[in-house]
Enzyme design. Structure first.
Site, PDB file in Angstrom:
ATOM      1  CB  SER A 142      -3.790   3.672   6.926  1.00 32.29           C
ATOM      2  OG  SER A 142      -2.711   3.715   6.018  1.00 32.29           O
ATOM      3  N   GLY A 143      -4.760   6.123   4.731  1.00 30.05           N
ATOM      4  CA  GLY A 143      -4.641   7.539   4.382  1.00 30.05           C
ATOM      5  C   GLY A 143      -3.259   7.939   3.873  1.00 30.05           C
ATOM      6  CE  LYS A 144      -0.153   2.898   2.134  1.00 34.87           C
ATOM      7  NZ  LYS A 144      -1.484   2.351   2.440  1.00 34.87           N
ATOM      8  CG  ASP A 198      -2.745   1.771  -5.857  1.00 36.57           C
ATOM      9  OD1 ASP A 198      -2.625   0.567  -6.131  1.00 36.57           O
ATOM     10  OD2 ASP A 198      -3.623   2.201  -5.091  1.00 36.57           O
ATOM     11  N   GLY A 238       1.577   2.083   6.324  1.00 34.47           N
ATOM     12  CA  GLY A 238       0.295   1.798   6.980  1.00 34.47           C
ATOM     13  C   GLY A 238      -0.563   0.908   6.106  1.00 34.47           C
ATOM     14  CG  ASN A 275       6.672  -2.386  -4.479  1.00 33.82           C
ATOM     15  OD1 ASN A 275       6.913  -1.568  -5.360  1.00 33.82           O
ATOM     16  ND2 ASN A 275       5.635  -2.262  -3.659  1.00 33.82           N
ATOM     17  CB  SER A 295      -4.951  -1.172   1.848  1.00 33.28           C
ATOM     18  OG  SER A 295      -5.797  -0.687   0.842  1.00 33.28           O
ATOM     19  CB  SER A 316       6.604  -0.394   3.242  1.00 29.73           C
ATOM     20  OG  SER A 316       6.022   0.763   3.810  1.00 29.73           O
ATOM     21  N   GLY A 370      -4.010 -13.036   0.159  1.00 23.82           N
ATOM     22  CA  GLY A 370      -2.813 -12.350   0.653  1.00 23.82           C
ATOM     23  C   GLY A 370      -3.002 -10.852   0.742  1.00 23.82           C
TER      24      GLY A 370
END
Ligand SMILES: Nc1ncnc2c1ncn2[C@@H]1O[C@H](COP(=O)(O)OS(=O)(=O)O)[C@@H](OP(=O)(O)O)[C@H]1O
Ligand SMILES: Nc1ncnc2c1ncn2[C@@H]1O[C@H](COP(=O)(O)OP(=O)(O)O)[C@@H](O)[C@H]1O
Length: 201
Positions: A42-44, A68, A38, A88, A40, A112, A161
């Site tokens: 979004s609550g991942k 991170d 999701g 990554n 940045s 991702s 970006g």
């Protein structure tokens, strides 16, 4: 003169007597990968940690791999160009596969943004042991949260970006869990957990 031998020739797989099934029996759980994707904000990370804690409480061994955090170590040589993001995710996919092979519930939380990269990670796992969770929060909501101030910097042109602003995010087409919400304020993630524990337990 550089060698003409491909980097990965003359290598052989070595099997160990204790396998994944033995480890799973020891731990009384199934190794798998929960992949959270999701935008940045979004609550991942929040979901990953909530899930990790719940699994721990239920006596299940889990480990969180967070974007991170991994960029502080294993992936600190990578930036945010498409090929760096691909590398990554490729590395994380391989690490997650090892964790699952060790018998753990590996929770990976990464933007991702590219479908192809996520699908490559899925292809490393057996059927049913890659659970993709899409945190489908609107850009507006993520931008309003902006806990690190990165959207603000991206809008000001100080970060180039940035996913969702001037870099793509490709939403999953067939994920196992789809968490949709423009005003999702519930930290319990009840629906997500319900769907996940059905798969995991
Ligand atoms: N250009 C750009 N685009 C997106 N995100 C950026 C960028 N620059 C820095 N950050 C910070 O990096 C975190 C995302 O790292 P990931 O490894 O998850 O990204 S990716 O999967 O390789 O796209 C992301 O963390 P989250 O907010 O937790 O998603 C940001 O804090
Ligand atoms: N379900 C939720 N409801 C309300 N706020 C949330 C929720 N999940 C996360 N947040 C908040 O949103 C912000 C971004 O969450 P975070 O987990 O860091 O997202 P990500 O890892 O996707 O960048 C944080 O301030 C967090 O407290």
């Amino acid at each position: 003169m550089s060698s003409t031998v491909p980097k990965s020739s003359n290598i052989f797989w070595h099997d160990c007597p204790v396998g994944k099934t033995d480890r799973q029996n020891l731990l009384k759980q199934k190794g798998c990968v929960v992949w959270i994707t999701g935008l940045s904000g979004s609550g991942k990370s929040t979901l990953a940690c909530t899930l990790g804690r719940e699994l721990h409480t239920r006596g299940k061994l889990a480990y969180v791999l967070d974007g991170d955090n991994l960029r502080h170590g294993l992936n600190k040589d990578l930036g945010f160009a498409a090929e760096d993001r691909a590398e990554n995710i490729r590395r994380v996919g391989e690490v997650a596969k090892l964790f699952a092979d060790a018998g753990l519930v590996c929770i990976a939380s990464f933007i991702s943004p590219y479908r192809r990269d996520r699908e490559s990670c899925r292809a490393l796992l057996s059927d049913g042991s890659f659970i993709e969770v899409f945190l489908n929060m609107s850009l507006e909501l993520c931008e309003a949260r902006d806990p690190k101030g990165l959207y603000k910097l991206a809008r000001a042109g100080k970060i180039k970006g940035f996913t969702g602003i001037d870099d793509p995010y490709e939403a999953p087409l067939n994920c196992e869990v789809h968490h949709h919400g423009v005003h999702a304020k519930c930290y319990h993630f009840r629906m997500v957990k319900c769907a996940l524990f059905k798969v995991l337990m």
